[in-house]
Design a protein around this motif. Structure first.
Motif, short mmCIF file in Angstrom:
data_model
loop_
_atom_site.label_atom_id
_atom_site.label_comp_id
_atom_site.label_asym_id
_atom_site.label_seq_id
_atom_site.Cartn_x
_atom_site.Cartn_y
_atom_site.Cartn_z
N VAL A 99 -118.48 -120.49 2.00
CA VAL A 99 -119.64 -119.66 1.77
C VAL A 99 -119.62 -118.52 2.78
CG1 VAL A 99 -122.18 -119.60 1.80
CG2 VAL A 99 -120.99 -121.62 0.93
N LEU A 100 -119.80 -117.30 2.32
CA LEU A 100 -119.87 -116.14 3.21
C LEU A 100 -121.21 -116.18 3.95
CD1 LEU A 100 -118.46 -113.46 4.06
CD2 LEU A 100 -119.80 -112.34 2.27
N ILE A 101 -121.15 -116.27 5.28
CA ILE A 101 -122.38 -116.34 6.08
C ILE A 101 -122.60 -115.11 6.96
CG2 ILE A 101 -122.53 -118.86 6.08
CD1 ILE A 101 -121.28 -118.83 8.89
N GLY A 102 -121.64 -114.18 6.93
CA GLY A 102 -121.79 -112.96 7.70
C GLY A 102 -120.71 -111.96 7.33
N ARG A 103 -121.07 -110.68 7.49
CA ARG A 103 -120.10 -109.61 7.16
C ARG A 103 -120.45 -108.37 7.96
NH1 ARG A 103 -118.51 -107.42 1.16
NH2 ARG A 103 -116.98 -105.95 1.92
N ASP A 104 -119.40 -107.72 8.45
CA ASP A 104 -119.53 -106.44 9.16
C ASP A 104 -120.58 -106.49 10.28
OD1 ASP A 104 -117.56 -105.26 7.59
OD2 ASP A 104 -118.99 -104.68 6.04
N GLY A 105 -120.50 -107.53 11.10
CA GLY A 105 -121.38 -107.65 12.26
C GLY A 105 -122.78 -108.12 11.96
N ARG A 106 -123.03 -108.55 10.73
CA ARG A 106 -124.37 -109.01 10.34
C ARG A 106 -124.29 -110.45 9.86
NH1 ARG A 106 -127.08 -108.35 5.21
NH2 ARG A 106 -129.25 -108.93 5.52
N ILE A 107 -125.13 -111.31 10.43
CA ILE A 107 -125.19 -112.72 10.03
C ILE A 107 -126.30 -112.86 8.98
CG2 ILE A 107 -125.65 -115.08 10.81
CD1 ILE A 107 -123.06 -113.95 11.89
N TYR A 108 -126.02 -113.59 7.91
CA TYR A 108 -126.99 -113.80 6.84
C TYR A 108 -127.85 -115.03 7.16
CZ TYR A 108 -123.71 -110.72 4.40
OH TYR A 108 -122.88 -109.68 4.05
#
Length: 160
Positions: A99-108
């Motif tokens: 599961v993607l939990i963060g991208r480009d320095g941002r945590i979801y």
């Protein structure tokens, strides 16, 4: 000691039923690995084991019955491992997907909450990857409960 008081087929049937139900419950409960168990998680697993032990054997107390249950559980585990190694679809059902939990320095944060992952675990994964949040390209919660962090290798400055 070796003479069974129940029908021989009853113990494998009980073991198979409990194995399948526990497999579903473990998949539903989340992606935490044994190494990531909190004391509470460990307590739940121990109590779960105790709660199903009578259901596995019924009132069977013989060595033969215990061994039959053990062989059934191990056999089912081997069969599921073999089948999931040969079927991608079954592998996704049994083991789950990252599961993607963060991208480009941002945590979801909402994804973390949905998957019961503390922010501290993500911060630890960033440290282990020697990666600052601003340098993170992707962060994944893996199917096994681990967190993978991929750094941004371009060195480009991200817009705020």
């Amino acid at each position: 000691m070796f003479e069974m008081s129940t029908a021989w087929w009853e113990i494998p049937a009980r073991a198979a039923t409990i194995y399948l139900v526990l497999l579903v419950l473990m998949r539903v409960s989340g992606k935490r690995t044994v190494g990531q168990f909190t004391p509470f998680d460990l307590l739940v697993v121990m109590l779960l084991s105790e709660s199903v032990s009578a259901g596995l054997s019924g009132e069977e107390h013989s060595v033969t019955g215990g061994l039959l249950g053990a062989f059934t559980l191990i056999g089912l585990n081997v069969l599921v491992a073999i089948a999931s190694s040969r079927s991608v679809r079954l592998q996704h059902i049994v083991e789950g997907d990252p599961v993607l939990i963060g991208r480009d320095g941002r945590i979801y944060a909402d994804t973390l909450k949905k998957n019961h992952v503390p922010l501290l675990d993500v911060e630890r994964a960033l440290r282990e990857a020697d990666c600052d949040l601003k340098d993170m390209k992707y962060a994944f919660l893996e199917a096994d409960g681990g967190i993978s962090v991929l750094k941004d290798s371009t060195g480009a400055v991200k817009p705020e």
